[in-house]
Motif scaffolding. Structure first.
Motif, PDB file in Angstrom:
ATOM      1  N   ALA A  55      11.521   2.639 -11.181  1.00 55.57           N
ATOM      2  CA  ALA A  55      10.258   2.983 -10.517  1.00 55.57           C
ATOM      3  C   ALA A  55       9.072   2.624 -11.411  1.00 55.57           C
ATOM      4  O   ALA A  55       8.045   2.148 -10.942  1.00 55.57           O
ATOM      5  CB  ALA A  55      10.237   4.472 -10.168  1.00 55.57           C
ATOM      6  N   LEU A  56       9.242   2.852 -12.713  1.00 59.19           N
ATOM      7  CA  LEU A  56       8.155   2.572 -13.650  1.00 59.19           C
ATOM      8  C   LEU A  56       7.884   1.076 -13.741  1.00 59.19           C
ATOM      9  O   LEU A  56       6.778   0.650 -14.071  1.00 59.19           O
ATOM     10  CB  LEU A  56       8.518   3.131 -15.024  1.00 59.19           C
ATOM     11  N   PHE A  57       8.909   0.292 -13.417  1.00 57.04           N
ATOM     12  CA  PHE A  57       8.773  -1.155 -13.509  1.00 57.04           C
ATOM     13  C   PHE A  57       7.622  -1.658 -12.630  1.00 57.04           C
ATOM     14  O   PHE A  57       6.930  -2.613 -12.988  1.00 57.04           O
ATOM     15  CB  PHE A  57      10.091  -1.827 -13.102  1.00 57.04           C
ATOM     16  N   SER A  58       7.404  -0.990 -11.478  1.00 65.55           N
ATOM     17  CA  SER A  58       6.319  -1.434 -10.603  1.00 65.55           C
ATOM     18  C   SER A  58       4.970  -1.288 -11.308  1.00 65.55           C
ATOM     19  O   SER A  58       4.069  -2.102 -11.109  1.00 65.55           O
ATOM     20  CB  SER A  58       6.335  -0.639  -9.297  1.00 65.55           C
ATOM     21  N   VAL A  59       4.838  -0.241 -12.121  1.00 71.59           N
ATOM     22  CA  VAL A  59       3.592  -0.079 -12.883  1.00 71.59           C
ATOM     23  C   VAL A  59       3.482  -1.196 -13.918  1.00 71.59           C
ATOM     24  O   VAL A  59       2.401  -1.747 -14.144  1.00 71.59           O
ATOM     25  CB  VAL A  59       3.555   1.305 -13.570  1.00 71.59           C
ATOM     26  N   PHE A  60       4.627  -1.557 -14.492  1.00 67.28           N
ATOM     27  CA  PHE A  60       4.638  -2.648 -15.460  1.00 67.28           C
ATOM     28  C   PHE A  60       4.141  -3.946 -14.821  1.00 67.28           C
ATOM     29  O   PHE A  60       3.405  -4.702 -15.442  1.00 67.28           O
ATOM     30  CB  PHE A  60       6.052  -2.820 -16.028  1.00 67.28           C
ATOM     31  N   ILE A  61       4.534  -4.195 -13.562  1.00 65.98           N
ATOM     32  CA  ILE A  61       4.078  -5.411 -12.885  1.00 65.98           C
ATOM     33  C   ILE A  61       2.550  -5.434 -12.819  1.00 65.98           C
ATOM     34  O   ILE A  61       1.911  -6.438 -13.122  1.00 65.98           O
ATOM     35  CB  ILE A  61       4.662  -5.509 -11.454  1.00 65.98           C
ATOM     36  N   THR A  62       1.978  -4.284 -12.415  1.00 68.34           N
ATOM     37  CA  THR A  62       0.518  -4.222 -12.333  1.00 68.34           C
ATOM     38  C   THR A  62      -0.111  -4.519 -13.690  1.00 68.34           C
ATOM     39  O   THR A  62      -1.060  -5.303 -13.792  1.00 68.34           O
ATOM     40  CB  THR A  62       0.085  -2.835 -11.850  1.00 68.34           C
ATOM     41  N   ALA A  64       1.164  -6.178 -16.130  1.00 65.39           N
ATOM     42  CA  ALA A  64       1.378  -7.581 -16.473  1.00 65.39           C
ATOM     43  C   ALA A  64       0.375  -8.473 -15.759  1.00 65.39           C
ATOM     44  O   ALA A  64      -0.184  -9.394 -16.350  1.00 65.39           O
ATOM     45  CB  ALA A  64       2.809  -7.992 -16.120  1.00 65.39           C
ATOM     46  N   ILE A  65       0.138  -8.167 -14.468  1.00 71.94           N
ATOM     47  CA  ILE A  65      -0.838  -8.971 -13.708  1.00 71.94           C
ATOM     48  C   ILE A  65      -2.209  -8.869 -14.375  1.00 71.94           C
ATOM     49  O   ILE A  65      -2.859  -9.872 -14.671  1.00 71.94           O
ATOM     50  CB  ILE A  65      -0.910  -8.483 -12.236  1.00 71.94           C
ATOM     51  N   TYR A  67      -3.010  -7.851 -17.381  1.00 69.63           N
ATOM     52  CA  TYR A  67      -3.019  -8.407 -18.733  1.00 69.63           C
ATOM     53  C   TYR A  67      -3.123  -9.926 -18.684  1.00 69.63           C
ATOM     54  O   TYR A  67      -3.938 -10.537 -19.382  1.00 69.63           O
ATOM     55  CB  TYR A  67      -1.751  -7.992 -19.493  1.00 69.63           C
ATOM     56  N   MET A  68      -2.297 -10.542 -17.850  1.00 65.39           N
ATOM     57  CA  MET A  68      -2.255 -11.999 -17.793  1.00 65.39           C
ATOM     58  C   MET A  68      -3.593 -12.560 -17.343  1.00 65.39           C
ATOM     59  O   MET A  68      -4.139 -13.479 -17.967  1.00 65.39           O
ATOM     60  CB  MET A  68      -1.145 -12.398 -16.808  1.00 65.39           C
ATOM     61  N   LEU A  69      -4.154 -11.983 -16.267  1.00 65.15           N
ATOM     62  CA  LEU A  69      -5.422 -12.510 -15.752  1.00 65.15           C
ATOM     63  C   LEU A  69      -6.547 -12.268 -16.740  1.00 65.15           C
ATOM     64  O   LEU A  69      -7.352 -13.161 -17.016  1.00 65.15           O
ATOM     65  CB  LEU A  69      -5.744 -11.852 -14.401  1.00 65.15           C
ATOM     66  N   LEU A 308      -8.570 -10.903  -7.407  1.00 70.08           N
ATOM     67  CA  LEU A 308      -7.932  -9.593  -7.546  1.00 70.08           C
ATOM     68  C   LEU A 308      -8.978  -8.479  -7.445  1.00 70.08           C
ATOM     69  O   LEU A 308      -8.757  -7.462  -6.782  1.00 70.08           O
ATOM     70  CB  LEU A 308      -7.187  -9.502  -8.879  1.00 70.08           C
ATOM     71  N   LEU A 312      -9.092  -5.634  -4.755  1.00 69.97           N
ATOM     72  CA  LEU A 312      -9.012  -4.269  -5.287  1.00 69.97           C
ATOM     73  C   LEU A 312     -10.112  -3.393  -4.694  1.00 69.97           C
ATOM     74  O   LEU A 312      -9.876  -2.238  -4.320  1.00 69.97           O
ATOM     75  CB  LEU A 312      -9.126  -4.309  -6.814  1.00 69.97           C
TER      76      LEU A 312
END
Lengths: 329, 308, 275
Positions: A55-62, A64-65, A67-69, A308, A312
């Motif tokens: 479940a926490l992985f979904s927060v990681f995706i956000t 990562a997005i 951070y990358m941008l 984004l 947002l």
């Protein structure tokens, strides 16, 4: 202690059961203690931790997005001032005379989205009101899955439709229309979004409890009056959420505009002109062979960050609207 | 006198309201018809243009510079392999997250953050996922423009769909079933694995199919990772005739997928390539419609079968 | 071990007098308080559940009888914000099952429960009954078959179910489903069986069969039953506790409670003056 644990067996059934009670230690593990079973406890905790990490992985995706941008955009903004980015009226990062003004891309995005919304919101709402309040059961049972199917058609197919069917059709009525235009792309995008808007709006309206409608009918209102004066206001938050989702889809839509609106950045508010959107620019750069780490590479992340942020804002707006309109039945 | 006048006024008003009612009814039907007609036109246009190209050769040929000889072999093989990666990555992750949020998560700030986050992720444009994948998978993890990178990108994209579908399917199981399991001494995980997951499996499957149907048609994120290339070969087969019979070389192979192939052909000026695009589009539409249709059928059957 | 005997109140010499033979304690509740968050649902309840007897909990709806019942198998642990305070001592272990050190799963392995609405799993009849055994690690077919048959016999469902053990449990009638749930609870040989208004969702015929079953079962297992049907309490129970807004008003031998209640309030409820 005079009481006996053994029963007086009465029937056949009970004999079997009494016998079972005697040798239950052979069959059912003996209950030694009520205390916590540590092995079992540890196993449960490990499983829970794994699920939690998923479940926490979904927060990681956000993260990562973002951070990358942000990290690539930071490098970009070392070369280009935020002021130039926001106020320059040209976007020519790949030319020798490079300009980095996001406005032309934003205008393309806004115009194509407005055309799309002008189609999708009214038509989607009318279909939703019709299906929720007017349509007989059979029509609804057929139309709903049908709309769902249409929502699943790939966007590249809609792009094909815009370029090779809608644009020629529009050119038949307006011979001056160029081969690529925001109008044609926006119209098809609007058609594409109709199923989303109508399906979510209809869901919101169907969740309005029947007694509200009955109250309205009881005062002599017609269906249309009930729909407009009772059902729509009562489901406002859901309808607003549907609209917001539609807007955010139009803004982020890529393939239809890429194929049918052209890829030339063009600061215009005229839908009959060709123009690039934020998304088409990203596609255009990706189609080429820009080296990793070049300023051209970084521009797509700056453009992506802008996109984004825009989506947002709409997502937050949708969230607030939903809170503001939270109905209490 | 007055009374009669009043009555006629009321009657006129009712008639006026009725007219509005009828007017809207007609508007609604016409709008729905128009929407259906447009979609019909979309499909028919592709059928007329693409049908003649849909021969067996079209499925067994590689793309070519000559439109008449070009086919979608590398595209449909690529799509199949990318979907395999997507499903393998997204399903366990999404179902686990859904189970956690629905069955385990305590009511606290972190849970709320995760929930809001999943909702927001569902609203992030797909091309943004492409940018994430470009930076993260292609460059930082060094996966390049491979099947693995593309599959993982689409897995991230459909993760919210799988999570939401899992949660909805689980939520439809009544509390009494959970209590029944707990009451005979089941642990939380036993309750989940023996009851919650089996009884919600059809609903979860529906969500997975809808997610994969979406992934199959996604073009923008795949373009963004830079995978628009001319591919006239197939990746190494996953199944080998020699020990150990399985090969994972294909994961790192360059690839193309159906929507990319279609986009490629659409953006060519020659009309002959656009006929190929129509044919590829038709195949793509049939694939997504079949998957979505299966999902809708499953859900419909499910609703009829289980009455808690 | 056994801490006291129950001596029957004078004046009740009916035939089924439960206390004509000595009875042992199964659960002793001491000063139990229970909170749903801030709301106190149970207020210092003390009473004893006697071994191999049927104890009924009665009272108007909202009086906390179901809340009380669900303390015995720690069902409240499933939802956050619930808090116990006090003791339920389980014999013969002489251990407080509400203690933090006690594992609710161990408790539920020994104390079974039957719910208000039949809640069979969407599995076969056989698998429903076998489920409790399977989670205890019993997977040998022969043992499972024997235990399932015994449980179904004890739940008076064997005759109707023996030829359709592989049918989906949902195909049974409401009353049969409830007996299946009883069989499911019985299969693991519980020491105490909790019934939460087990007949409230059933028709009169099914209700009668469940009541008969409860009467038969009390020779094998201690039973605690919540009911809002006073005739039912009178018919099936040996002891009755009357509760009102979270408090235990009166507890004693059923006949005494129904014929000569000590409290005016109990009498009013039983004679139907309120509730």
């Amino acid at each position: 202690m005079k009481f006996s644990r053994r029963n007086d067996a009465k029937s056949e059934d009970m004999k079997i059961s009494a016998q079972n009670m005697d040798n239950r230690n052979d069959v059912v593990p003996a209950y030694k203690s009520l205390r916590r079973n540590f092995r079992r406890h540890i196993k449960e905790r490990i499983i829970e931790s794994i699920l939690f990490l998923a479940a926490l992985f979904s927060v990681f995706i956000t993260f990562a997005i973002v951070y990358m941008l942000v990290s690539e955009s930071m490098v970009f903004f070392e070369h280009v001032s935020l002021r130039e980015f926001l106020t320059d009226t040209q976007w020519t990062p790949l030319f020798d005379d490079a300009h980095y003004g996001i406005l032309p891309l934003v205008s393309g995005t806004v115009v194509s989205s407005l055309v799309a919304l002008a189609v999708a919101l009214p038509l989607g709402t009318i279909i939703a009101i019709y299906l929720s309040e007017f349509a007989p059961f059979a029509v609804r049972e057929i139309a709903k899955p049908f709309l769902e199917l249409l929502g699943g058609i790939p966007t590249v197919v809609y792009g094909y439709f815009a370029l090779l069917s809608v644009t020629p059709l529009l050119q038949y009525f307006f011979p001056d229309l160029p081969g690529f235009s925001l109008l044609s792309a926006g119209l098809v995008m609007g058609i594409m979004i109709i199923p989303y808007v109508s399906s979510m709006t209809e869901d919101a309206m169907r969740s309005v409890p029947m007694h509200l409608r009955e109250g309205s009918y009881a005062t002599g209102a017609t269906r249309f009056q009930t729909a407009v004066k009772v059902v729509v206001p009562a489901s406002m938050s859901g309808i607003a959420a549907a609209y917001i989702l539609g807007i955010s889809r139009a803004v982020g839509e890529t393939m239809v505009v890429t194929i049918a609106a052209g890829m030339q950045p063009n600061l215009t508010w005229n839908p009959t002109e060709p123009a690039a959107t934020i998304t088409t620019y990203i596609v255009q750069v990706s189609l080429g062979d820009l080296p990793h780490g070049s300023i051209g590479y970084q521009t797509i992340f700056a453009a992506g960050l802008t996109l984004l942020l825009i989506t947002l804002i709409f997502n937050i707006l949708g969230h607030l609207l939903r809170k503001y309109y939270r109905e209490v039945y | 006198m007055d009374h009669d006048k009043n009555l006629t006024e009321i009657r006129m008003m009712i008639a006026r309201h009725r007219r509005w009612d009828r007017l809207f009814l007609i508007t609604g039907i016409v709008t729905l018809m128009i929407a259906m007609l447009i979609f019909f036109a979309l499909i028919m246009g592709m059928v007329i243009d693409g049908m003649p190209r849909l021969t067996l050769d079209f499925f067994t040929s590689f793309p070519s510079r000559r439109p008449g000889a070009a086919g979608i072999l590398s595209a449909w093989v690529g799509t199949t392999l990318v979907m395999l990666v997507t499903a393998v990555a997204a399903v366990p992750l999404g179902v686990s997250a859904g189970v956690y949020l629905e069955e385990y998560a305590p009511k606290n700030l972190l849970t709320e953050i995760i929930e809001i986050n999943v909702t927001n992720l569902a609203g992030v444009p797909s091309i943004i996922y492409g940018l994430l994948a470009l930076g993260l998978f292609v460059y930082q993890l060094g996966l390049g423009q491979s099947i693995l990178a593309a599959g993982l990108t689409l897995a991230l994209l459909i993760l919210p769909v799988v999570i939401v579908a899992t949660r909805e399917a689980i939520r439809s199981i009544p509390v009494s079933i959970r209590e029944g399991a707990y009451a005979v001494g089941a642990t939380k995980w036993q309750t989940v694995s023996d009851h919650i997951l089996p009884y919600s499996s059809a609903g979860i499957l529906t969500g997975i199919i809808i997610g994969l149907a979406r992934a199959i048609g996604e073009t923008a994120p795949i373009i963004t990772i830079g995978a628009l290339t001319f591919i006239a070969f197939l990746p190494t087969s996953p199944i080998q005739s020699e020990f150990p019979f399985l090969s994972f070389e294909w994961l790192m192979a360059p690839f193309t997928v159906m929507p990319i192939q279609m986009f490629n052909w659409v953006s060519r000026p020659e009309e002959a390539f656009q006929l190929n695009a129509a044919a590829a589009g038709l195949v793509l539409v049939v694939m997504t419609l079949a998957m979505n249709g299966l999902a809708i059928y499953l859900r419909y059957n499910l609703r009829k079968k289980i009455k808690w | 071990m056994v801490t006291n005997y129950f001596t029957q109140a004078a004046g009740s010499d009916n035939s089924t007098a439960p206390a004509s033979k000595p009875v042992a304690d199964k659960c002793v509740v001491k000063n139990l308080n229970f909170f749903y968050g801030e709301l106190q649902a149970l207020k210092s309840i003390s009473m004893t559940v006697y071994e191999k007897q049927v104890t009924a909990l009665i009272g108007p709806s909202g009086c906390g009888k179901s809340t009380f019942l669900r303390c015995f198998n720690r069902m409240h642990d499933l939802y956050s914000g619930n808090r116990y305070d006090g003791e339920i001592i389980l014999h013969p272990d002489n251990e407080n099952i509400l203690s933090r050190a006690v594992d609710p799963i161990e408790v539920r392995m020994r104390i079974g429960m039957v719910f208000q609405k039949p809640n069979p799993f969407p599995k076969s009849i056989f698998e429903n009954v076998a489920y409790g055994l399977r989670i205890r690690g019993i997977n040998k077919r022969a043992i499972l078959e024997e235990k399932v048959e015994t449980a179904l016999r004890n739940a008076a469902l064997w005759g109707e179910a023996k030829d359709r053990l592989n049918d989906l449990a949902f195909n049974l009638s409401g009353g049969q489903q409830q007996r299946l749930c009883i069989a499911r609870a019985l299969a693991t040989d519980p020491e105490l069986l909790l019934f939460d208004e087990p007949t409230s969702a059933l028709d009169p015929a099914a209700t009668a069969s469940i009541e008969e079953l409860i009467t038969d079962l009390k020779n094998k297992v201690t039973i605690l039953i919540v009911t809002h049907n006073m005739q039912q309490a009178a018919r099936v129970s040996d002891f009755t506790a009357y509760m009102y807004v979270g408090e235990l008003i009166e507890f004693g031998v059923t006949d005494t409670i129904f014929i000569k209640p000590k409290h005016k309030q109990t009498e009013d409820y039983i004679t139907g003056r309120f509730g």
